[in-house]
Design a protein around this motif. Structure first.
Motif, PDB file in Angstrom:
ATOM      1  N   GLY A  72      12.284   6.945   2.968  1.00  0.00           N
ATOM      2  CA  GLY A  72      12.921   5.695   3.722  1.00  0.00           C
ATOM      3  C   GLY A  72      12.618   4.764   2.904  1.00  0.00           C
ATOM      4  N   GLY A  73      13.705   3.965   2.070  1.00  0.00           N
ATOM      5  CA  GLY A  73      13.124   2.990   1.154  1.00  0.00           C
ATOM      6  C   GLY A  73      14.007   1.827   1.155  1.00  0.00           C
ATOM      7  N   LEU A  74      13.908   1.252   2.510  1.00  0.00           N
ATOM      8  CA  LEU A  74      14.909   0.106   2.651  1.00  0.00           C
ATOM      9  C   LEU A  74      13.779  -1.087   2.968  1.00  0.00           C
ATOM     10  CD1 LEU A  74      17.830   1.567   4.621  1.00  0.00           C
ATOM     11  CD2 LEU A  74      17.722   0.711   2.558  1.00  0.00           C
ATOM     12  N   GLY A  75      13.895  -2.157   2.336  1.00  0.00           N
ATOM     13  CA  GLY A  75      12.941  -3.380   2.813  1.00  0.00           C
ATOM     14  C   GLY A  75      11.519  -3.131   2.663  1.00  0.00           C
ATOM     15  N   GLY A  76      10.851  -3.933   3.399  1.00  0.00           N
ATOM     16  CA  GLY A  76       9.577  -3.909   3.527  1.00  0.00           C
ATOM     17  C   GLY A  76       8.824  -4.133   2.353  1.00  0.00           C
ATOM     18  N   SER A  77       7.662  -3.057   1.990  1.00  0.00           N
ATOM     19  CA  SER A  77       6.777  -3.310   0.804  1.00  0.00           C
ATOM     20  C   SER A  77       6.643  -1.756   0.396  1.00  0.00           C
ATOM     21  CB  SER A  77       5.375  -3.610   1.132  1.00  0.00           C
ATOM     22  OG  SER A  77       5.483  -5.061   1.714  1.00  0.00           O
ATOM     23  N   ALA A  78       6.273  -1.540  -1.036  1.00  0.00           N
ATOM     24  CA  ALA A  78       6.330  -0.265  -1.558  1.00  0.00           C
ATOM     25  C   ALA A  78       5.175  -0.297  -2.723  1.00  0.00           C
ATOM     26  CB  ALA A  78       7.538   0.262  -2.274  1.00  0.00           C
ATOM     27  N   TRP A  79       4.320   0.467  -2.655  1.00  0.00           N
ATOM     28  CA  TRP A  79       3.202   0.682  -3.686  1.00  0.00           C
ATOM     29  C   TRP A  79       3.736   1.792  -4.667  1.00  0.00           C
ATOM     30  CZ3 TRP A  79       2.957  -1.188   1.304  1.00  0.00           C
ATOM     31  CH2 TRP A  79       2.094  -2.129   1.408  1.00  0.00           C
ATOM     32  N   LEU A  80       3.758   1.431  -6.002  1.00  0.00           N
ATOM     33  CA  LEU A  80       4.305   2.362  -7.024  1.00  0.00           C
ATOM     34  C   LEU A  80       3.094   2.222  -7.930  1.00  0.00           C
ATOM     35  CD1 LEU A  80       7.690   0.972  -7.895  1.00  0.00           C
ATOM     36  CD2 LEU A  80       7.102   2.133  -5.728  1.00  0.00           C
ATOM     37  N   SER A  81       2.874   3.711  -8.297  1.00  0.00           N
ATOM     38  CA  SER A  81       1.937   3.801  -9.224  1.00  0.00           C
ATOM     39  C   SER A  81       2.243   5.187 -10.300  1.00  0.00           C
ATOM     40  CB  SER A  81       0.385   4.350  -8.696  1.00  0.00           C
ATOM     41  OG  SER A  81       0.688   5.749  -8.063  1.00  0.00           O
ATOM     42  N   ALA A  82       1.884   4.899 -11.494  1.00  0.00           N
ATOM     43  CA  ALA A  82       2.369   5.703 -12.579  1.00  0.00           C
ATOM     44  C   ALA A  82       0.932   6.414 -13.438  1.00  0.00           C
ATOM     45  CB  ALA A  82       3.271   5.218 -13.680  1.00  0.00           C
ATOM     46  N   SER A  83       0.554   7.609 -13.239  1.00  0.00           N
ATOM     47  CA  SER A  83      -0.527   8.070 -13.693  1.00  0.00           C
ATOM     48  C   SER A  83      -0.492   8.708 -15.227  1.00  0.00           C
ATOM     49  CB  SER A  83      -1.320   8.965 -12.966  1.00  0.00           C
ATOM     50  OG  SER A  83      -0.301  10.282 -12.662  1.00  0.00           O
ATOM     51  N   SER A  84       1.053   8.873 -15.414  1.00  0.00           N
ATOM     52  CA  SER A  84       1.424   9.126 -16.800  1.00  0.00           C
ATOM     53  C   SER A  84       2.767   8.754 -16.887  1.00  0.00           C
ATOM     54  CB  SER A  84       0.940  10.430 -17.009  1.00  0.00           C
ATOM     55  OG  SER A  84       2.253  11.424 -16.588  1.00  0.00           O
ATOM     56  N   PRO A  85       3.364   8.609 -18.442  1.00  0.00           N
ATOM     57  CA  PRO A  85       4.941   8.408 -18.340  1.00  0.00           C
ATOM     58  C   PRO A  85       5.789   9.336 -17.504  1.00  0.00           C
ATOM     59  CG  PRO A  85       3.975   8.330 -20.284  1.00  0.00           C
ATOM     60  CD  PRO A  85       2.944   8.917 -19.331  1.00  0.00           C
ATOM     61  N   TYR A  86       5.180  10.560 -16.934  1.00  0.00           N
ATOM     62  CA  TYR A  86       5.719  11.619 -16.225  1.00  0.00           C
ATOM     63  C   TYR A  86       5.427  11.883 -14.800  1.00  0.00           C
ATOM     64  CZ  TYR A  86       6.324  12.352 -21.439  1.00  0.00           C
ATOM     65  OH  TYR A  86       6.573  12.032 -22.755  1.00  0.00           O
ATOM     66  N   ALA A  87       4.340  11.089 -14.339  1.00  0.00           N
ATOM     67  CA  ALA A  87       4.043  11.451 -13.021  1.00  0.00           C
ATOM     68  C   ALA A  87       3.994   9.972 -12.339  1.00  0.00           C
ATOM     69  CB  ALA A  87       2.596  11.846 -12.973  1.00  0.00           C
TER      70      ALA A  87
END
Length: 594
Positions: A409-424
């Protein structure tokens, strides 16, 4: 379009990204080739390793019965360490998920090109994004896995006599796809791929000492540092709010893609939300029909329920324990790096902590269990699709053909995004939504979702609204209902603790990269470690042992999410002025300086 005269010798084509393919033997990498044939076939443990080394069996028609494909060596490792694979031609990507349309090679990424032609990549663990047009040759489309019949002898999930990981990608080329069955042709002819046997001209002789052995015990760890020595990885963090609404296409809300490497993380995309809504509707329909245990349909639904309950109890506990082991390994490595040289590769191992913690949250939220419940296969690997024979009517048949858990469920609020590599990549999303409770009152409910991107097949959502759906008249009783309410509350607190770890890593990104000074890095790690340990402890506490409790919780997850995602779909088609679609994004990326 690819053809017999298509010469790749002067192109930048790669089957594996970054120009290097994985190798099985100590002879190492040879730039004249694009990869190796899978070599190890542990079909008879009474035979010597030399007798089981048969890369000729991986050729097109290289064995009996005929093998109408190429088995290209690609060692399996769990997320985020999978081996990425690239498109061999320009075309349109179609992802076929084994749970929805099963066959022996399970998850397939198909590149459709020309007139009635396609390439198919089998045994994948996940996809890079979802169905899309205009894929370019050399673009990453998926990740080597261990799915379908690739693991009949546990040759990629476990290691054999020489601790060989013989995971592979099953590459097929079809022509005349408008005719059933289509014709299989050798992909080497059209693509120009050059695959190495491994042991020179003598492909049937091998010894354990000639094989590349993984360090340590258990499954090989094929992940490599993201840059050459001398270019130490660093963490880059940003806080952004971006409009995620690009407009409507055919009445569907479509989000603006995020910048790389987050481009396949999904927010407010109606098509993905509707697919996920249908997924929960399918699970709910199966739940409501499960009582008829004597019919063929009832027996099938019982296998689905049993598989889901296993992944909420014994199987889920095992998965959480394995992920805890990876967290501890990452922590021991960080301590060793810190003691030796505080500026050496600490950042990338910290990101591993993050990936494994987020995966533990996915398990605790019931993601694997729900996927097992919705699959169209009665067994646990490969096999023919269960034929429902119209027993459920057209509604369930239609749902079974398209229902797929494609997002959180990705509407509003806050999101913490992380990328441990270009593919993950991964995202944890937190928001609040107005929902009508069972008593008719509209109340604001919290929602937590964890996702590893469109095409990852790894999504899970838990919300306060699940406490509103009670199953009066069942054997659970009031005590069981109270236990479920307590568990849902504990899941919220657990998600908050994992979010806290995500946020602290972003706040300390400079120090953890070793560019903020040795003292700053020590202080950051001293703050981070107890938070990680606390989050791990909370996640392990989410493991279940009581089957009756797990069944009641499974019902809550299904019904609560069905209602929640139906509301998400309504909101996603409203204008930005009506609904705050754009969450605040907190991002952290592992980057290698040029």
């Amino acid at each position: 379009m690819p053809g017999d005269d298509w010469d790749l010798s002067d192109s930048d084509f790669q089957f594996f990204p970054d120009g290097k393919y994985p190798v099985q033997l100590k002879h190492g990498f040879d730039p004249a080739y694009h990869g190796e044939y899978r070599g190890f076939y542990p079909e008879d443990t009474t035979k010597s390793v030399a007798q089981q080394w048969r890369p000729e069996s991986s050729r097109f028609d290289g064995r009996t019965p005929p093998h109408g494909a190429l088995d290209i060596y690609a060692p399996f490792a769990p997320h985020p360490l999978e081996t990425p694979v690239c498109a061999v031609a320009d075309g349109d990507l179609v992802c076929r998920v084994g749970d929805v349309s099963p066959n022996g090679v399970w998850n397939r990424a198909e590149i459709h090109f020309g007139k009635h032609q396609k390439y198919s990549y089998g045994h994948l663990s996940r996809f890079e994004g979802r169905n899309r047009k205009g894929v370019k040759r050399g673009e990453v489309i998926g990740y080597a896995g261990c799915t379908g019949n690739a693991d009949t002898q546990q040759e990629c999930s476990k290691c054999g006599e020489c601790r060989v990981n013989s995971g592979h990608v099953h590459l097929i080329e079809f022509k005349d796809t408008h005719i059933q069955p289509p014709t299989k042709v050798n992909p080497l002819i059209s693509t120009g791929l050059k695959l190495r046997y491994g042991a020179g001209d003598d492909s049937k002789t091998i010894d354990c000492k000639d094989l590349v052995k993984p360090v340590g015990s258990g499954r090989p760890d094929v992940w490599m540092p993201p840059g050459p020595s001398g270019n130490q990885p660093r963490l880059i963090s940003e806080t952004v709010t971006v409009p995620l609404r690009a407009g409507d296409k055919g009445g569907k809300a479509v989000r603006t893609p995020l910048a790389k490497p987050f481009q396949h993380l999904e927010f407010a995309d109606t098509k993905l939300l509707e697919s996920s809504r249908d997924f929960y509707a399918l699970c709910d329909l199966r739940r409501s029909r499960a009582a008829d245990a004597k019919s063929p349909l009832g027996k099938f639904l019982e296998t689905r329920r049993a598989a889901a309950l296993d992944l909420l109890t014994i199987g889920g506990t095992s998965m959480l324990g394995e992920l805890k082991g990876r967290v501890l390994k990452a922590d021991r490595t960080v301590i060793g790096l810190e003691a030796a040289d505080p500026d050496t590769q600490v950042a990338e191992w910290v990101m591993r902590h993050l990936s494994y913690l987020n995966q533990m949250l996915w398990v605790a939220f019931g993601g694997p269990a729900l996927n097992a419940y919705a699959t169209n296969v009665a067994g646990t690997s490969g096999g023919d699709r269960y034929k429902m024979s119209g027993a459920l009517g057209t509604t369930e048949l239609a749902l079974a053909d398209k229902a797929l858990l494609e997002c959180g469920g990705g509407l509003g609020g806050s999101a913490w995004l992380s990328a441990s590599s270009p593919y993950a990549r991964t995202a944890i999303h937190r928001s609040w939504i107005d929902l009508e409770a069972s008593d008719g009152k509209v109340e604001e409910k919290w929602v937590y979702a964890v996702s590893f991107g469109a095409g990852s097949l790894m999504h899970a959502t838990v919300s306060h609204s699940m406490a509103d759906y009670r199953f009066g008249g069942t054997k659970t009783g009031q005590e069981m209902e109270e236990r479920i309410d307590d568990h849902i509350s504990a899941l919220r607190q657990t998600a908050a603790s994992v979010v806290d770890v995500n946020h602290r890593i972003m706040l300390h990104s400079v120090a953890l990269s070793g560019t903020g000074g040795e003292e700053a890095q020590h202080l950051a790690l001293a703050e981070l470690r107890p938070l990680i340990q606390s989050a791990v402890d909370r996640l392990l506490d989410c493991a279940l042992a009581d089957l009756a409790f797990a069944q009641a919780l499974l019902d809550r997850l299904i019904v609560g999410n069905r209602v929640l995602f139906a509301e998400f779909c309504k909101l996603a088609n409203k204008g930005e002025k009506d609904t705050p679609f754009s969450p605040t994004l907190y991002t952290v990326t592992l980057d290698v300086p040029a």
